[in-house]
Motif scaffolding. Structure first.
Motif: not given
Lengths: 432, 363, 270, 294
Positions: A95-117
């Motif tokens: 998705l658009f790089s600038i959509d990040v805030f909207d995606l966070m506000d909608e509470d739908v994205v997970v940060p990569f920091d939580e994915l990487v091990a």
């Protein structure tokens, strides 16, 4: 005749029934990932992505990826969000790089920091150009991994430069030079009709993006890192906008009114403008379509050089199960590996998102043969984040409207930007 | 365009000279020549599709002739547009403008020609008095009965004071009773105004009762142009004979026999001195008399008409209808004797259908 | 004489207007069949090419779009025929309490179409799980006030005696519908069918809201996305794509022009 | 007959109506009510639920410059398209209904835009309006008109779109006029011709008044269409520059699907529905009035 009618009606009912059952066919045991992808339709990029997915699936049995091509960036965000809200299975998207805030506000994205091990994974996160990471990072967490990324560059017609006695290898490096050269390059016929403009900066579609470049060149960012404040009315912004308008209104090296994003390439290819600012994503189509020698240059500087990045990032969605998240991460890592990034960049004209991609044999050779391909990379040292806030679309709209109002002579820069700033404040204060 | 003065409104004569109208491959009006006297009431009569409406529209100028010419009052009008022909027209559908009131409908043409307000009012007054429309002037056509609409259409024709009036089956949309009274009214109106009238109908009763002369059309051709009485008593063709009269004339083929004509091949001579070969005998049902000594016949069935009794009788060689006045008591199966009075017999050429006046019975 | 001059002038004016009206489509044809370099150079000797069509066809999954459009249009039409027939029969020939109010409520949809209720209808569709399905595009249009209205008018004109005769012969109400009303309403069905197909074939706003993917997107939406790529437009290819999208309906119209025009007339007069 | 009396008429009627009623209520009536209801709430976002705010959304309307702009735009768009398309439609119908040579071809040409999707039309017309290289530029250059940025200038963009809409719609309205003209009995004009009426007089006094119901019908249709027709904005201008070409329904789409402000979009929809209802009312009142002359 009667029976024909009855059969037709019956057939209709059957078709209807079948159609109602179409969605929701059975799912296989493999981990299935659905990815929304912003590309207008099919075309070269669809083919490339589908090809990459095919190769990935061959190398990673057990993971299936389905790409849904949903239109431009705005459309794709709308569609992906809609699908998420409707509970459709969507695990990741570009998705658009600038959509990040909207995606966070909608509470739908997970940060990569939580994915990487692993450490290797963490290192992978560090391997991209920092300028490209800016839009994906909020509060120190990384939500977006750059993939289909671009920046603005200046395409120019070398034949036109030669025609008016300019050195085709020395494109303008500053605003003043651009105006000077633009004046020479602007060609009018006897009746005063302009046959070729000196320069064109598109102002529909993504005016805020172009303005981000101008403001940056004038030493001003448009928003803060948290995405809850804008600086539209900063004096440097007003100045930058004044310059943009002056290109047409005062210096007359650019058409007045707005310049259409979509048709600008056509005009450039027809020789109706000697220089154009456009996305690097246009490099390949311009190369295929130009009947003259063209060059690609970094955008000129006022106080400094500058160009916002743009384009799409990978996001992983919260609703994905842990297995799906890991599968998604595997896929994203695979997609952004240096050699594939290099191939991707060559095929599409988008920039390679990591320095080591430019070190690959293939891309190094390509850049040697076709130097314009490196301009975007070289510009990264001056690049900044693309404009992005909470409720981006809406805040962006205030800016876009203000820019268009000024460019079409409806309003003065200071007034228009002050109004846009006021509008943005009204929306953003809820997020502080 | 000159507007006639009140006195000029008396009818003028009209002449048609070999008027022909061809639509594509179809000849609607075929070489028709007619003279209509000033103030005459001419009825164009014929079955549907015979070209009578087309002929009227040619006179009106709504269609242009393919060949031939038309004169009105001695002047050639063949090429004039309808408005310059000094005529008014009443359409079968009345052609009332649904959005205009009765008053506006009637004075439509006067307004168009920018007549003075006073004149318009006077003429409207006269027309509405003649037609009894006084109460209805402010209504819309859709609020009127069929008969009233008919009057409005007449009113529009009257106020124009044109010397010629054309009517295209104006009564066909009315019920039988109303038709009778309107018929009389139109006739009286034409007499009062003295205008020349060309009236198209397929109804022979209208033709017989109203016309000074009738032009009978068949297949686009003029079959007979005569007074109603003559049309009845001396039909010029088999077509005319069959078309006029209710029930129509009996037509029986004759056969050649020794010394005259027989009703059946090799039968006895019933019409001495009449050549039988290729001749049709015509006799109207009302002319046949039941009397001893007549031809033997058998009554097949009867139809009671009130004043008369219609009997279908089988005669050697064919059937004839007989109209019996009064209370003659005959019934199906009765044997009767039919007398065909010689002066009431008509003869036609079987091949051409033309009347043969050369044959005289009993001569 | 004056008449003749007027006539000539009128003919010329009419032709000019007709040419103006045909112009844009003719231009699209020109652009689609010629190379980029002839886009604005109307040189009659310019070589014809099918490249643009090949490229357009390769660029977007038009075949799939056709299929989607066809499925959506026909589903809608089939549903409309069945539902509107039943409802129209009810309104035309039955007396039941609330009928007139119900009819008024139906007529509301003549004014306010699903196209104006995109916001709420989208939410209803996502609640039903029908986002991005053919059924999702179709359903809001299946019960069509226009169709009910049109068929009701038609059924009302059928003499009641015909229905009574059929009932006397032992037909059921449903048989009366299929044996008497539907056959007699054929011209109306044709007219409504053509109008409905043209409407839905060309419908855009609701489909763009409700579809997400190639598997459901109809031609219009595909064309809109095709026509506005991120990097810029290429007119010959866009013209070719546009022609590909409009071809079936356009050809059908040119071939069956009389039926089209009469159908639109019939549907319009009511 | 016994069978009929056993199933009561009213039940039969409602059963036949049921399928349509369900769908109509689900996708027309219920959404209308929901729209109204939602316009009194805030938009739920993420984890924050909707909150009742009374008329606040409506107050926001009054201060929303974009809303006022699109309303004015819609009005101007109506002004630019309705009289022109209806007038041209009438002219076309009269010509096509007459006896001019080539009228069949003309009819095809006039009607064809009607069967094209607006999106396709916009694709084609976009190139007409492109500055410098577009067709319009090339066509007008000989007349000394050049360098006009048709779609990029707020003073021209709306009219450019209106011209395109007229092109698209006139043929559609022509059909209604054509039908009406063919319904005018030829007797009437013939009667007028006998009275000496010229073509213009005939048209003015007879044909035009008789076409009045059609004109009203077409006008209402055109008005409704003005509120519905937004497809081309997606292709050509996205409502720009600076909202100069945006229309109400497009703004609703933007608000709902780009900003996800569904509550405010509902409020805007209420305005749209109000305007449509007003149009319907005008039609209803007119029909009432007309009832007693037919």
């Amino acid at each position: 005749m009667k029976s024909v009618f009855r059969k037709a009606a019956l057939a209709g009912v059957l078709v209807l029934a079948v159609a109602l059952c179409l969605p929701g066919l059975s799912r296989a045991k493999d981990i299935e990932l659905t990815m929304y992808y912003p590309v207008s339709v099919g075309g070269p990029i669809t083919g490339i992505i589908d090809g990459m997915i095919g190769q990935f699936q061959a190398e990673n049995p057990g993971i299936k990826v389905k790409a849904v091509y949903a239109g431009n960036y705005d459309d794709t965000r709308v569609k992906a969000l809609a699908a998420l809200k409707a509970g459709e299975p969507v695990q990741l998207s570009v998705l658009f790089s600038i959509d990040v805030f909207d995606l966070m506000d909608e509470d739908v994205v997970v940060p990569f920091d939580e994915l990487v091990a692993s450490d290797a994974d963490r290192q992978w996160m560090q391997s991209f150009y920092p300028a490209l990471m800016q839009n994906g990072m909020v509060d120190g967490k990384t939500y977006g991994i750059p993939f289909q990324r671009s920046t603005i560059v200046m395409y120019y017609n070398k034949d036109a430069f030669r025609e008016v006695g300019l050195d085709p290898e020395t494109p303008p490096a500053t605003w003043d030079e651009m105006v000077e050269m633009g004046k020479k390059l602007t060609k009018r016929d006897a009746s005063g009709k302009v046959e070729r403009w000196g320069v064109s900066i598109p102002s529909t579609g993504y005016p805020y993006w172009m303005f981000g470049a101008l403001a940056m060149q004038n030493g001003q960012e448009l928003m803060n890192d948290k995405g809850d404040a804008t600086m539209f009315d900063a004096p440097a912004c007003v100045e930058a906008l004044q310059f943009w308008r002056d290109l047409g209104a005062k210096h007359q090296v650019m058409a007045e009114g707005t310049i259409d994003w979509g048709t600008l390439r056509q005009k450039f290819l027809e020789g109706a403008t000697a220089m154009m600012w456009h996305t690097t994503g246009n490099l390949t189509p311009v190369r295929n379509g130009a009947s003259f020698e063209f060059g690609v240059a970094m955008l000129p500087a006022a106080k400094r050089r500058g160009s916002p990045t743009g384009g799409g990032n990978f996001y992983v969605f919260k609703q994905a199960t842990p297995e799906e998240r890991q599968a998604a991460l595997t896929f994203i890592k695979w997609m952004t590996a240096p050699e594939r990034t290099a191939a991707w960049s060559m095929q599409t004209g988008y920039v390679a998102t990591r320095p080591d991609a430019y070190e690959t044999q293939t891309l190094r050779q390509y850049v040697q043969e076709f130097p314009p391909a490196a301009v975007a990379r070289d510009q990264f040292q001056f690049a900044t984040a693309e404009f992005s806030t909470h409720e981006t679309a809406r805040v962006k709209k205030f800016l876009d409207d203000a820019l268009q109002a000024v460019l079409t002579g409806q309003k003065e820069p200071a007034q228009a930007l002050a109004e846009a700033q006021k509008g943005a404040e009204r929306v953003l204060k809820a997020y502080r | 365009m000159s507007e006639p003065s009140a006195s000029e409104c008396r009818g003028v004569g009209i002449s048609l000279r070999s008027v022909t109208k061809i639509f594509g491959a179809f000849t609607a009006v075929n070489d028709v020549s007619l003279d209509i006297a000033p103030g005459e009431f001419l009825v164009i009569l014929g079955p549907s599709g015979c070209g009578k409406s087309t002929l009227l529209r040619l006179v009106a100028g709504l269609e242009s002739v393919t060949s031939g010419s038309m004169l009105m009052g001695g002047a050639d009008i063949t090429a004039l547009p309808p408005a310059d022909r000094r005529l008014s027209m009443v359409f079968q559908s009345y052609a009332l403008f649904p959005h205009l009131s009765v008053r506006e409908n009637i004075v439509f043409g006067l307004r168009l020609r920018k007549r003075g307000a006073q004149e318009v009012a006077e003429r409207l007054e006269i027309a509405s008095r003649l037609l009894g429309l006084g109460e209805l002037l402010d209504r819309k056509p859709s609020e009127l009965s069929g008969g009233q609409q008919q009057r409005v259409a007449l009113g529009r024709a009257i106020v124009s004071k044109k010397p010629v009036c054309l009517m295209d089956e104006p009564l066909s949309n009315l019920d039988a009773k109303l038709r009778n009274s309107m018929r009389r009214e139109i006739h009286a109106l034409q007499r009062t105004l003295g205008i020349t009238m060309i009236y198209v109908t397929h109804d022979q009763v209208e033709a017989m009762t109203m016309a000074d002369r009738v032009a009978l059309l068949d297949g686009g051709r003029l079959v007979q142009h005569a007074t109603p009485a003559e049309l009845y008593s001396r039909p010029q063709t088999v077509f005319a004979a069959r078309f006029i009269g209710t029930p129509p004339m009996n037509l029986v083929p004759l056969h050649e026999a020794e010394g005259g004509a027989a009703l059946e091949p090799g039968g006895a001579v019933v019409l001495p001195g009449v050549p039988g070969k290729g001749v049709l005998l015509g006799v109207r049902p009302e002319d046949i008399v039941l009397a001893p000594g007549g031809l033997p016949a058998r009554v097949l069935d009867t139809e009671f008409l009130g004043a008369d009794l219609l009997a279908r009788c089988a005669l050697a060689g064919g059937e004839v209808l007989v109209r019996l006045p009064g209370k003659r008591e005959v019934a199906g199966g009765d044997g009767v004797r039919l007398v065909l009075p010689p002066q009431a017999l008509h003869f036609f050429d079987a091949a051409s259908g033309r009347r043969r006046d050369d044959i005289l019975c009993g001569a | 004489m004056n008449d003749r001059i007027t006539r000539i002038l009128e003919t010329l004016a009419c032709w000019t207007l007709a040419l103006l009206w045909a112009g844009p489509l003719l231009f699209a044809l020109w652009a689609a069949f010629h190379g980029q370099e002839y886009l604005t150079r109307l040189d009659p000797t310019a070589p014809l090419t099918l490249d643009n069509f090949a490229q357009a066809w390769a660029t977007a999954p038009f075949a799939r779009y056709y299929l989607n459009t066809l499925a959506y249009t026909l589903c809608t039409l089939a549903g409309q025929f069945v539902l509107c027939t039943l409802a129209a029969y009810a309104f035309a020939r039955f007396r039941f309490p609330g009928r007139d109010v119900a009819f008024m409520l139906v007529l509301v949809q003549l004014m306010i179409m699903p196209d104006q209720l995109i916001v709420e209808n989208y939410q209803i569709m996502s609640a039903l799980g029908l986002v991005d399905t053919i059924a999702g595009i179709s359903l809001p249009y299946v019960a069509s006030a226009f169709g009910i209205f049109l068929l009701r008018q038609t059924f009302k004109q059928v003499p009641v005696e015909l229905e009574e005769a059929a009932l006397v012969e032992g037909a059921s109400r449903l048989q009366v519908l299929t044996k008497v009303y539907i056959p007699l309403g054929r011209p109306t069905y044709l007219a409504y069918g053509l109008v409905s197909v043209s409407y839905h074939w060309n419908n855009f706003l609701w489909p763009i809201v409700i579809t997400n993917s190639v598997t459901t997107r109809p031609l219009t939406v595909g064309l809109a996305i095709f026509g506005a790529p991120e990097s810029g437009v290429h007119f010959p290819i866009i013209s070719a794509g546009t022609l590909i999208a409009v071809a079936p309906l356009l050809l059908a119209f040119l071939l069956f022009q009389r039926q089209f025009v009469q159908s639109f007339m019939r549907a319009g007069i009511k | 007959m016994t069978r009929i009396s056993r199933t009561p008429q009213w039940l039969y009627g409602w059963l036949l109506l049921l399928p349509s009623a369900v769908l109509l209520i689900a996708f027309t009536h219920y959404p209308i009510v929901r729209t109204l209801y939602n316009s009194f709430f805030t938009t739920p976002r993420g984890r924050i639920p909707a909150r009742f705010i009374g008329l606040e959304n409506y107050q926001a309307l009054l201060h929303d410059e974009i809303f006022l702009r699109v309303l004015v735009n819609n009005f101007l768009f109506a002004l630019g398209t309705i009289p022109a398309s209806v007038g041209l439609a009438l002219l076309m119908a009269v010509w096509v209904n007459g006896t001019l040579p080539g009228r069949a071809l003309a009819r095809t040409s006039f009607f064809t835009p009607t069967v094209l999707p607006m999106v396709a039309v916009a694709n084609i017309w976009l190139f007409f309006y492109t500055p410098q290289v577009g067709i319009l530029e090339k066509m007008l250059a000989p007349f000394g008109i050049h360098g006009v940025n048709w779609l990029g200038d707020p003073s021209t963009v709306l009219w450019c779109l209106a011209v395109m809409a007229v092109w698209k719609e006139a043929g559609f309205f022509m059909i209604f006029y054509l039908a009406a003209l063919q319904g005018v009995p030829p007797d009437l004009t013939e009667a007028a011709r006998i009275e000496g009426a010229g073509r213009w007089y005939c048209f003015r006094r007879i044909t035009w008044p008789l076409l009045m119901p059609t004109t009203i019908f077409v006008l209402l249709n055109a008005t409704i269409n003005c509120f519905k027709l937004v497809d081309h904005l997606f292709i050509m201008t996205k409502g720009g520059p600076d909202n100069a070409s945006s229309l109400l329904l497009y703004y609703i789409y933007e608000t709902a699907f780009a900003y996800w402000d569904t509550a405010y979009a509902s409020t805007l929809t209420v305005v749209l529905l109000g305007l449509l209802a007003l149009t319907a009312l005008v039609q209803f009142l007119y029909l009432e009035r007309r009832a007693h002359y037919r």
